[in-house]
Design a protein around this motif. Structure first.
Motif, short mmCIF file in Angstrom:
data_model
loop_
_atom_site.label_atom_id
_atom_site.label_comp_id
_atom_site.label_asym_id
_atom_site.label_seq_id
_atom_site.Cartn_x
_atom_site.Cartn_y
_atom_site.Cartn_z
N LYS A 543 3.40 7.80 3.69
CA LYS A 543 3.38 9.21 3.30
C LYS A 543 4.20 10.08 4.26
CE LYS A 543 0.22 12.66 1.40
NZ LYS A 543 0.88 13.85 1.94
N ASP A 544 4.32 9.67 5.52
CA ASP A 544 5.02 10.49 6.50
C ASP A 544 6.51 10.13 6.63
OD1 ASP A 544 4.41 8.01 7.59
OD2 ASP A 544 4.05 8.78 9.61
N LEU A 545 7.01 9.27 5.77
CA LEU A 545 8.44 8.94 5.81
C LEU A 545 9.23 9.87 4.92
CD1 LEU A 545 7.22 6.09 6.79
CD2 LEU A 545 9.34 5.14 5.88
N GLY A 546 10.46 10.15 5.31
CA GLY A 546 11.36 10.87 4.43
C GLY A 546 11.68 10.01 3.21
N ASN A 547 12.13 10.66 2.13
CA ASN A 547 12.32 9.97 0.85
C ASN A 547 13.20 8.73 0.93
OD1 ASN A 547 10.83 12.07 -0.12
ND2 ASN A 547 12.46 13.01 -1.32
N LEU A 548 14.32 8.83 1.61
CA LEU A 548 15.29 7.75 1.58
C LEU A 548 14.89 6.61 2.51
CD1 LEU A 548 18.63 9.73 1.28
CD2 LEU A 548 16.93 9.15 -0.43
N ARG A 549 14.36 6.95 3.66
CA ARG A 549 13.85 5.90 4.55
C ARG A 549 12.67 5.20 3.89
NH1 ARG A 549 12.41 4.83 9.63
NH2 ARG A 549 13.32 2.89 8.93
N LYS A 550 11.88 5.94 3.14
CA LYS A 550 10.72 5.34 2.46
C LYS A 550 11.18 4.29 1.46
CE LYS A 550 6.55 6.50 -0.15
NZ LYS A 550 5.69 7.59 -0.66
N ILE A 551 12.25 4.59 0.71
CA ILE A 551 12.77 3.61 -0.25
C ILE A 551 13.12 2.31 0.47
CG2 ILE A 551 14.76 3.06 -1.72
CD1 ILE A 551 14.81 6.04 -2.51
N CYS A 552 13.83 2.43 1.57
CA CYS A 552 14.29 1.23 2.30
C CYS A 552 13.13 0.46 2.91
CB CYS A 552 15.29 1.63 3.38
SG CYS A 552 16.80 2.38 2.74
N VAL A 553 12.19 1.17 3.51
CA VAL A 553 11.05 0.51 4.15
C VAL A 553 10.19 -0.18 3.11
CG1 VAL A 553 8.92 0.89 5.45
CG2 VAL A 553 11.04 1.98 6.20
N MET A 554 9.94 0.48 1.98
CA MET A 554 9.11 -0.12 0.94
C MET A 554 9.79 -1.33 0.31
SD MET A 554 6.37 1.51 1.22
CE MET A 554 5.47 0.78 -0.16
N GLU A 555 11.11 -1.28 0.17
CA GLU A 555 11.83 -2.46 -0.33
C GLU A 555 11.66 -3.63 0.62
OE1 GLU A 555 15.52 -0.36 -2.82
OE2 GLU A 555 15.80 -0.99 -0.74
N SER A 556 11.74 -3.36 1.91
CA SER A 556 11.57 -4.41 2.90
C SER A 556 10.14 -4.95 2.91
CB SER A 556 11.94 -3.89 4.29
OG SER A 556 11.75 -4.88 5.26
N MET A 557 9.17 -4.05 2.75
CA MET A 557 7.77 -4.48 2.70
C MET A 557 7.55 -5.44 1.53
SD MET A 557 5.79 -2.82 5.02
CE MET A 557 4.21 -2.50 4.27
N TYR A 558 8.15 -5.10 0.40
CA TYR A 558 8.00 -5.94 -0.79
C TYR A 558 8.61 -7.32 -0.54
CZ TYR A 558 8.60 -7.57 -5.60
OH TYR A 558 8.57 -8.32 -6.74
N LYS A 559 9.81 -7.34 0.02
CA LYS A 559 10.48 -8.62 0.27
C LYS A 559 9.72 -9.45 1.30
CE LYS A 559 15.09 -6.80 -0.77
NZ LYS A 559 16.39 -6.37 -0.19
N SER A 560 9.02 -8.79 2.23
CA SER A 560 8.29 -9.50 3.29
C SER A 560 6.87 -9.88 2.89
CB SER A 560 8.25 -8.62 4.55
OG SER A 560 9.54 -8.30 5.00
N ASN A 561 6.51 -9.56 1.64
CA ASN A 561 5.17 -9.88 1.13
C ASN A 561 4.05 -9.27 1.96
OD1 ASN A 561 6.02 -11.55 -1.09
ND2 ASN A 561 6.53 -13.14 0.41
N VAL A 562 4.27 -8.07 2.45
CA VAL A 562 3.22 -7.36 3.18
C VAL A 562 2.25 -6.77 2.17
CG1 VAL A 562 2.70 -5.42 4.71
CG2 VAL A 562 4.71 -6.85 5.15
N ASN A 563 0.96 -7.05 2.36
CA ASN A 563 -0.07 -6.55 1.46
C ASN A 563 -0.61 -5.22 1.97
OD1 ASN A 563 -2.07 -6.58 -0.63
ND2 ASN A 563 -3.56 -7.32 0.87
N ALA A 564 -0.86 -4.28 1.09
CA ALA A 564 -1.40 -2.98 1.50
C ALA A 564 -2.70 -2.70 0.74
CB ALA A 564 -0.39 -1.88 1.25
N ILE A 565 -3.71 -2.26 1.49
CA ILE A 565 -4.96 -1.82 0.89
C ILE A 565 -5.07 -0.32 1.15
CG2 ILE A 565 -7.47 -2.10 0.84
CD1 ILE A 565 -7.10 -4.85 2.10
N THR A 566 -4.98 0.48 0.09
CA THR A 566 -5.02 1.94 0.24
C THR A 566 -6.41 2.48 -0.12
OG1 THR A 566 -4.13 2.18 -1.99
CG2 THR A 566 -2.56 2.21 -0.17
N ASN A 567 -6.62 3.76 0.16
CA ASN A 567 -7.94 4.40 -0.04
C ASN A 567 -9.03 3.59 0.66
OD1 ASN A 567 -7.29 6.69 -1.73
ND2 ASN A 567 -6.81 5.20 -3.33
N ALA A 568 -8.69 3.07 1.81
CA ALA A 568 -9.61 2.17 2.51
C ALA A 568 -9.75 2.58 3.97
CB ALA A 568 -9.10 0.73 2.42
#
Length: 645
Positions: A543-568
């Motif tokens: 939530k605290d990332l700028g729009n464009l950095r967020k796109i890149c970081v989230m793409e990398s998270m997906y490729k790295s199979n990082v699991n996220a548990i939100t509202n937790a």
């Protein structure tokens, strides 16, 4: 090294440029609501012209009144000519050349106003039953004429050249790309038909400017992340047609705002430097046209190599000159180490542009951006000894400015090196340039002759010994340690220690906190751990990332199979698991290592404050020492304080 190719003049029709560097069209929010040139905008351009830049382009300049939003430059009425003339005169007086970027925004207008949205073909409005109709033939002719009359005004305003914006999903691009253009008349279907509107605009511009006036065109090399989008082969064929119609120079960009490909428009640090140069090279070879390369070109050696090896004839250095308006002069004189480098953080430029709370763009590396006249450095009449606590980017920024103004800064740093958390942040994937810039900043401080004391925490005793006139507290922040059962177990550590290399994590890793730092730690460990789970209290991570950095970081998270548990929420840490509360239920996440990354808090400086107050020494608290935030805030506060002492 010498940059003989980069600083070699080039002549295009009747315009001769002193070098191959272009300061491109970039949104600033500096034009007023009435779309006029402002003194602020003139000062911004003049600083880069004085800094040695070859050709300055205005930000997008609207050719059509009803579809030019507030806050943009206008050129659709004669009333704008005097202001634009002041801009061109000022750039010329500063030794530069000026170009105007003629623009019709298409769908982009919808981000600023509800009327005046012109599209190539009927387009449904997401989430509604409404459709925005495609432009009528009459409206198409109106826009074509508007480009021509705008070009005529550009000549009257004294511009040296014109750029036709045919990229980035604006109206011309939306006609050219079959991803957007679904028309079945003479303006849709084949490439020849889809190019028709653009070629009519080009001819309209060409017919209204002198024969010896160059016409540039900004294009996208290809459509990324769009179904049935432009291929580079289609772009090349179109450019050949545009050449016949009167275009002289191709400004080869990339990206669109209808998909995650927007990251290519203002590429963050996550994208490699020169990422789009190969496209410019191919287009140059296959069209035979003068070509400009764009795409994270922020180093003169990099720029020289592009021109020297014939990959492009010219280069865009945009954010590199936001960060340092003296970029060209420093490179030309050989003072390369003194160039303040853009690090692709996007905090002040893109994030500032899209934020309604920010009045105009700024820069983490250059807080004077947008305040060029106000922030002109003024030498002091009464030099002071200023003690600076902290050798991170805030402390270094303050020290360097104070030294330039004639003060005597003394910088004390607790650790054994300079750069602070910028160096730690540079350990995260794709962020090496942050570390390099922080180290370079420290080296610059040393070259300036600033007195630096490492391994020296500022205490009342140190202040007493130095006996300064004033004190700046820039000691930064430290990781928050939450009050969670099990927080002190041996397999629990924090994000700072992981990135700094002080501790390690392996096996199944749980990261508590899904903000920027938590995700970067997850990425950092992705290849070292068996699995990574991020636990975040909010409904979304990043939530605290700028729009464009967020796109890149989230793409990398997906490729790295990082699991996220939100509202937790993490409620307990055990020897082999983390207990998480989600929707009122408890679940255990097995793990071998736990990393706390829930944020930072200001380091305590009560002893410094108390001593200064007791001894009537003026003091200032800046950056994370005041409140943990972005680095942009730290350098901005440092610049402000150092200018008023």
């Amino acid at each position: 090294m010498a940059f003989d190719n980069l600083f070699n003049p080039i002549k295009i029709r009747g315009m001769e440029l002193k070098n191959r560097v272009v300061f491109p069209a970039m949104g600033t929010k500096m034009p007023g609501d009435n779309k006029y040139v402002t003194k602020q905008l003139i000062d911004y351009h003049v600083a880069r012209a004085l800094g040695g830049n070859g050709l300055n382009f205005t930000e997008v300049c609207g050719v059509h009144g009803p579809s030019t939003p507030k806050g943009f430059l206008g050129i659709y009425d004669d009333k704008y000519i005097p202001g634009l003339k002041k801009l061109t005169d000022a750039i010329h007086a500063a030794g530069g050349k000026s170009g105007v970027q003629l623009w019709q925004g298409g769908m982009a207008v919808a981000s600023f106003q509800k009327e005046g949205i012109i599209l190539s073909s009927d387009t449904p409005i997401t989430g509604t039953d409404s459709i925005i109709p495609g432009a009528s033939i009459e409206l198409i002719k109106e826009i074509v004429e508007a480009f021509g009359t705008a070009a005529k005004r550009a000549v009257q305003a004294g511009f040296d050249c014109i750029e036709f914006h045919a990229g980035h999903n604006y109206l011309p691009h939306s006609f050219l790309s079959s991803a957007f253009n679904k028309r079945t008349d003479e303006y849709g279907g084949s490439l020849e038909n889809r190019a028709r509107f653009l070629l009519e605009c080009i001819k309209s511009i060409r017919n209204n400017i002198p024969e010896d006036m160059p016409l540039f065109m900004r294009i996208v090399a290809q459509d990324d992340c769009l179904e049935n989008g432009l291929t580079i082969e289609e772009t090349i064929e179109f450019c050949k047609l545009a050449k016949k119609a009167g275009v002289d120079v191709l400004d080869v960009s990339r990206g669109n705002f209808s998909s995650s490909a927007i990251k290519y428009e203002v590429p963050p640090v996550d994208l490699p430097r020169s990422f789009n140069v190969s496209n410019a090279h191919r287009i140059k070879k296959e069209t035979g046209m003068i070509t400009i390369a764009v795409g994270r070109i922020n180093d003169p050696t990099q720029a020289e190599e592009i021109v020297e090896n014939g990959k492009a004839d010219m280069v865009v250095i945009g954010r590199g000159q936001l960060a340092d308006p003296e970029f060209c002069n420093k490179a030309l004189s050989g003072n390369v180490d003194d160039i303040v480098r853009c690090v692709g953080c996007n905090q002040g430029c893109f994030d500032g542009y899209v934020s309604p709370e920010v009045p105009y763009i700024t820069c983490l590396r250059n807080p004077a951006l947008g305040r060029e006249a106000e922030y002109t450095l003024v030498k002091t009449d009464s030099p002071k000894k200023v003690l600076i606590a902290g050798g991170g980017v805030a402390g270094l920024e303050a020290a360097i400015i104070l030294k330039h103004r004639g003060h005597n800064p003394i910088l004390c740093e607790t650790s054994t090196s300079l750069g602070g958390q910028f160096v730690i942040a540079g350990a995260a994937p794709r962020k090496e340039e942050l570390k390099e810039s922080a180290i370079a900043m420290g080296e610059m401080a040393k070259r300036e002759g600033i007195e630096i004391k490492l391994s020296t925490p500022v205490t009342p005793e140190v202040i007493k010994k130095v006996n300064p006139h004033e004190v700046i507290v820039a000691i930064g922040s430290e990781p928050i340690k939450p009050n969670i059962p099990g927080i002190n177990l041996s397999h629990v550590t924090n994000s700072h220690d992981i990135l700094a290399g002080n501790t390690a994590a392996s096996g199944n890793v749980v990261v508590i906190g899904g903000g920027l730092v938590g995700l970067e730690v997850a990425e950092y460990l992705a290849e070292k751990a068996n699995s990574i789970t991020v636990v975040e209290m909010l409904p979304q991570v990043a939530k605290d990332l700028g729009n464009l950095r967020k796109i890149c970081v989230m793409e990398s998270m997906y490729k790295s199979n990082v699991n996220a548990i939100t509202n937790a929420k993490c409620v307990e840490i055990k020897e082999d698991s983390v207990v998480v509360e989600k929707n009122g239920d408890l679940e255990e996440v097995p793990c071998n290592s736990v990393i706390i990354a829930i944020g930072a808090k200001s380091r305590n400086c009560d002893d410094i404050k108390a001593y200064c107050e007791e001894n009537k020494i003026p003091y200032y608290i800046i950056g994370d020492a005041l409140r943990a935030r972005r680095a942009l805030n730290a350098t901005a506060e440092a610049a402000e304080v150092a200018r008023k002492i």
